[in-house]
Scaffold this active site. Sequence first.
Site, PDB file in Angstrom:
ATOM      1  N   MET A 126      28.790   1.552  75.483  1.00  0.00           N
ATOM      2  CA  MET A 126      28.108   0.580  74.344  1.00  0.00           C
ATOM      3  C   MET A 126      25.739   1.529  74.949  1.00  0.00           C
ATOM      4  O   MET A 126      25.768   2.929  75.378  1.00  0.00           O
ATOM      5  CB  MET A 126      27.575  -0.154  74.134  1.00  0.00           C
ATOM      6  CG  MET A 126      28.711  -1.533  73.460  1.00  0.00           C
ATOM      7  SD  MET A 126      28.580  -0.807  71.668  1.00  0.00           S
ATOM      8  CE  MET A 126      27.806  -1.742  71.003  1.00  0.00           C
ATOM      9  N   CYS A 127      24.969   1.358  75.365  1.00  0.00           N
ATOM     10  CA  CYS A 127      24.109   1.730  75.812  1.00  0.00           C
ATOM     11  C   CYS A 127      23.296   2.251  74.426  1.00  0.00           C
ATOM     12  O   CYS A 127      24.202   2.464  73.379  1.00  0.00           O
ATOM     13  CB  CYS A 127      23.897   2.779  76.166  1.00  0.00           C
ATOM     14  SG  CYS A 127      24.458   2.278  78.408  1.00  0.00           S
ATOM     15  N   GLY A 128      21.830   1.910  73.984  1.00  0.00           N
ATOM     16  CA  GLY A 128      21.202   1.863  73.415  1.00  0.00           C
ATOM     17  C   GLY A 128      19.870   3.071  73.336  1.00  0.00           C
ATOM     18  O   GLY A 128      19.847   2.931  74.275  1.00  0.00           O
ATOM     19  N   THR A 158      18.355   1.399  75.627  1.00  0.00           N
ATOM     20  CA  THR A 158      18.521  -0.088  76.492  1.00  0.00           C
ATOM     21  C   THR A 158      20.107   0.545  77.055  1.00  0.00           C
ATOM     22  O   THR A 158      20.771   1.008  76.568  1.00  0.00           O
ATOM     23  CB  THR A 158      18.660  -1.589  75.104  1.00  0.00           C
ATOM     24  OG1 THR A 158      19.578  -0.438  74.431  1.00  0.00           O
ATOM     25  CG2 THR A 158      17.822  -1.265  73.820  1.00  0.00           C
ATOM     26  N   ARG A 217      23.274  -3.885  71.909  1.00  0.00           N
ATOM     27  CA  ARG A 217      23.689  -2.393  72.342  1.00  0.00           C
ATOM     28  C   ARG A 217      23.820  -2.203  73.991  1.00  0.00           C
ATOM     29  O   ARG A 217      23.951  -1.838  74.653  1.00  0.00           O
ATOM     30  CB  ARG A 217      23.780  -0.784  71.421  1.00  0.00           C
ATOM     31  CG  ARG A 217      24.310  -0.333  70.237  1.00  0.00           C
ATOM     32  CD  ARG A 217      23.804   0.967  69.590  1.00  0.00           C
ATOM     33  NE  ARG A 217      24.394   2.214  70.192  1.00  0.00           N
ATOM     34  CZ  ARG A 217      25.485   2.132  70.226  1.00  0.00           C
ATOM     35  NH1 ARG A 217      26.344   1.816  68.708  1.00  0.00           N
ATOM     36  NH2 ARG A 217      26.620   2.896  70.964  1.00  0.00           N
TER      37      ARG A 217
END
Lengths: 235, 298
Positions: free
Chosen positions: B1-3, B149, B32
């Site tokens: 994920m990661c945002g 994030t 995320r």
Amino acid sequence: MKTISLAETPVRELNRQLQEQAAHFREPDWRITDPGGRHALAVGLDAPLNVTIDGHVGYYCAGMNQQAHVTINGMAGVGVAENMMSGSVRVRGNASQSAGATAHGGLLVVEGDASARCGIAMKGVDIVVGGSVGHLSAFMGQAGRLVVCGDAGEALGDSLYEVDIYVRGSVRSLGADCEEKSMGPEHRAALAELLEAAGMDHDPAGFRRYGSARALYNFRVDNAFAGYGEEEIES
Amino acid sequence: MCGIAGLFLKNRALEPELGALYTPMLTAMTGRGPDSAGFAVYGDEVPEDWVKLTLQHADPDFPWEEIAEGLERDLDVPVKWFRNADVAVLKTGAGEAAVRSWLEDRQPGIEVMSVGRGIEILKGVGLPGEIAERYGLARMQGSHVVGHTRMATESAVDLAGSHPFSTGRDLCLVHNGSLSNHNRLRDSLERRGLSFATYNDSEVAAGYLTWRLAEGADLQEALETALTDLDGFYTFTVGTRDGFAVLRDPIACKPAVLAETGDYVAMASEYQALAHLPGIEAGEVWEPEPGRVYAWHR
């Protein structure tokens, strides 16, 4: 008309109320305000509801829909109308990737553009896109129709089984085993019906049709028993 | 994920509100990436012959005044500084190389997070809301901000793995995805004289851009060649002193939404992060095309 603001009501509560209509159908018209890009709005509906969402929505909006007519007055995130069975979903803005993925039935209309993999693994749904679609649209499509009033990106219809694809604009490239097909009167009639249902005002004569060349591994009868042991075939 | 979430102001009148507009963008991406977060803020520029460094130390009570005084005395240069939680932002008339070597000689525990004229990188392990609160993001001013994030995949959950990554002056990059050729690319960049502080794949992407910019490419050109030289899945958002760019890999596995109004350009992994921005409903909101560089300058 029942109005629910997602600034005040949690998504779970909204979906509970909408899904409850499957058992006790009392309220056909719903308006959802303040969606704020939230995920999984109006999923799993199974009643002839009219649901209007005012604003942009996140992932998987109106997924698994049966019977309901959902209108999104905004943009839709990944996987709108994923696995729809019947009913309709209309996106007034653009849709993100995988719109109408694996959907079995119903009508998905995207008035703007749809991104990559529109109609991936579609299994019977009709999808009409007012603008353009991204790469790998209708990838491994198994049944249904995809209408693109704008342009199509790379690898359109890659590894297609039985989907009819109609494109009005340009096609950047066709995917493996996808080819242009002739456009007979029956196809023009079918396309005219789809365009009318979607409320798109285009002449069917301006579209080209694409479909599966049926030359890939799975279509060769010689491969029908591949992977089975000899004994299994003999028995 | 990661945002990822970035905000680039076109309207200079909004600069005092940069942090207030951006804080909800970063925290909206918590789902995320809940393990670490960080952001690069551009603003409060130092004069051309000065340099601004963001320095971080594990000890929140680290005696930064001793560092500032030592630099001033030993290098015979003016130094201004302020503390922000475990970080010191230090502005000096000394050259970057002189400051770096002075720091390395005396204080190995100090991490140099960013160097440039306008950039400040603040990051850490923890929930994005906590990181934003710790550094007072909501009160910050400036022209643009790029943040991340993290949900760790390629390396450990620690400060070194937190984005943004900065490998050159005023340049930073945040990345959602994973690169498959980062080890070989790291070797070739190291042979060209670049150095890396971590084993994170995203730092290699930042290093690649630093190298291309140093070679004379502009941001647009550097990202165009990145399309052939970087292999893997990515959505990048890049900040430079006066620029802001977004690039997705040609397969576009990782999401991104762009929005533009007369006042700003905003990007995020998901629309949720943009929903509160003023005028967003009337703005242009679209999904960036795969393999196409989007860049803005002021």
